[in-house]
Design an enzyme around this catalytic site. Structure first.
Site, mmCIF file in Angstrom:
data_model
loop_
_atom_site.group_PDB
_atom_site.id
_atom_site.type_symbol
_atom_site.label_atom_id
_atom_site.label_comp_id
_atom_site.label_asym_id
_atom_site.label_seq_id
_atom_site.Cartn_x
_atom_site.Cartn_y
_atom_site.Cartn_z
ATOM 1 C CG ASP A 276 -0.324 -0.112 2.525
ATOM 2 O OD1 ASP A 276 0.916 -0.271 2.577
ATOM 3 O OD2 ASP A 276 -1.033 -0.046 3.541
ATOM 4 C CG ASP B 26 0.303 -3.999 2.108
ATOM 5 O OD1 ASP B 26 0.246 -4.783 3.074
ATOM 6 O OD2 ASP B 26 1.251 -3.221 1.904
ATOM 7 C CD GLU C 210 0.153 -1.569 7.818
ATOM 8 O OE1 GLU C 210 -0.178 -0.776 8.719
ATOM 9 O OE2 GLU C 210 0.717 -1.219 6.764
ATOM 10 C CD GLU D 278 7.425 -0.623 8.032
ATOM 11 O OE1 GLU D 278 6.451 -1.291 7.601
ATOM 12 O OE2 GLU D 278 7.698 0.507 7.624
HETATM 13 O O1 KIV Z 1 3.498 -1.178 1.790
HETATM 14 C C1 KIV Z 1 4.663 -1.557 1.906
HETATM 15 O O2 KIV Z 1 5.537 -1.237 1.091
HETATM 16 C C2 KIV Z 1 5.015 -2.385 3.056
HETATM 17 C C3 KIV Z 1 6.459 -2.695 3.282
HETATM 18 C C4 KIV Z 1 7.146 -1.519 3.824
HETATM 19 C C5 KIV Z 1 6.643 -3.879 4.132
HETATM 20 O O3 KIV Z 1 4.156 -2.769 3.788
#
Ligand code: KIV
Length: 255
Positions: A42, A82, A113, A180
């Site tokens: 995302d 995501d 998340e 992260e």
């Molecule tokens: O959206 C993204 O790029 C991520 C990475 C930073 C793991 O979630």
């Protein structure tokens, strides 16, 4: 690479190298590399659309970018997509429906998340046949409540919370977890404890794999986090090419 390979990687056959990708052209290039799997993150909302955070990513945006990446990668790499901000918070049925949109667009798995308040939803999505990658530590979709992008789990209480959330995510069936911006010590402890692989970003070297936002690593995003190693300075290369082209046009040398 398939979901089964994730468990094989955990047995230290090799580390997992993951990058983000958002479009057809770059995906076609990645298809011919040793990258193991690709995340349609995302982060697209920041690096492609210029929003200040990932909360602007939508289902429509994610679906289009997953399609583009799938078209470029063909079947060469596993794709994780995501689930954007709020797309997994209404109820488990609508959340699973959203996850299935990304799978039908070409993703092999989704990433979600956090865990608080949507543990049951994650479980339901997994039970529906959609593999889920967890994401703990700095969870950018929570930026409004976090206040700023910073290392998470520095004190005992927050470290314990991230550690126990990781165990919960493994227990409900996640096949992998992104960690992260957590301290290396915490990332190492979680990695040792879990049977599923951890993928780190800004969390030290001891995780089972690493992920980077491609625009950061190729030098194509002006405000990359400080921990990112730049493997290329593409913005400078592009500027040079543009200036060379412009000069040739003006000098009547182009065609
Ligand atoms: O959206 C993204 O790029 C991520 C990475 C930073 C793991 O979630």
């Amino acid at each position: 690479m398939t979901i089964n390979d994730f468990y094989r990687f955990k047995k230290k056959v090799d580390k997992i190298a993951m990058v983000t990708c958002y479009d057809y052209s770059i995906a076609s290039v990645i298809a011919d590399t040793n990258i193991d799997c690709v995340l349609v993150g995302d982060s697209v909302s920041m690096v492609v659309y210029g929003y200040e955070s990932t909360i602007h990513a939508t289902m429509e945006m994610m679906k289009l970018h997953v399609t583009a990446v799938k078209n470029g990668l063909k079947n060469s790499k596993m794709i994780i997509a995501d689930m954007p901000f709020m797309s997994f918070r209404k109820n488990k049925y609508e959340s699973a429906e959203n996850a299935s949109v990304l799978i039908k667009a070409g993703a092999d798995a989704v990433k979600i998340e956090g865990i608080d308040g949507h543990e049951e939803t994650i479980k339901y999505i997994i039970e529906s046949g959609i593999p889920v990658m967890g994401h703990l530590g700095l969870t950018p979709q929570y930026i409004k409540s976090l206040g700023r992008y910073s290392i998470q789990g520095k004190d005992e209480k927050t470290a314990e919370k991230i550690f126990s959330d990781a165990i919960k995510l493994e227990k409900i069936g996640c096949f992998s977890i992104v960690l992260e911006c957590v301290p290396e010590k915490l990332a190492t402890e979680i990695t040792k404890k879990l049977k599923i692989p951890t993928i780190g970003i800004g969390s030290g070297k001891k995780t089972d794999g690493q992920v980077l936002v491609i625009n950061d690593m190729i030098g194509l995003f002006p405000s990359s986090p400080s921990f990112v190693k730049k493997y290329l300075n593409l913005s400078e290369e592009i500027k040079k090419a543009m200036n060379d082209y412009s000069r040739e046009v003006k000098d009547n040398e182009n065609n």
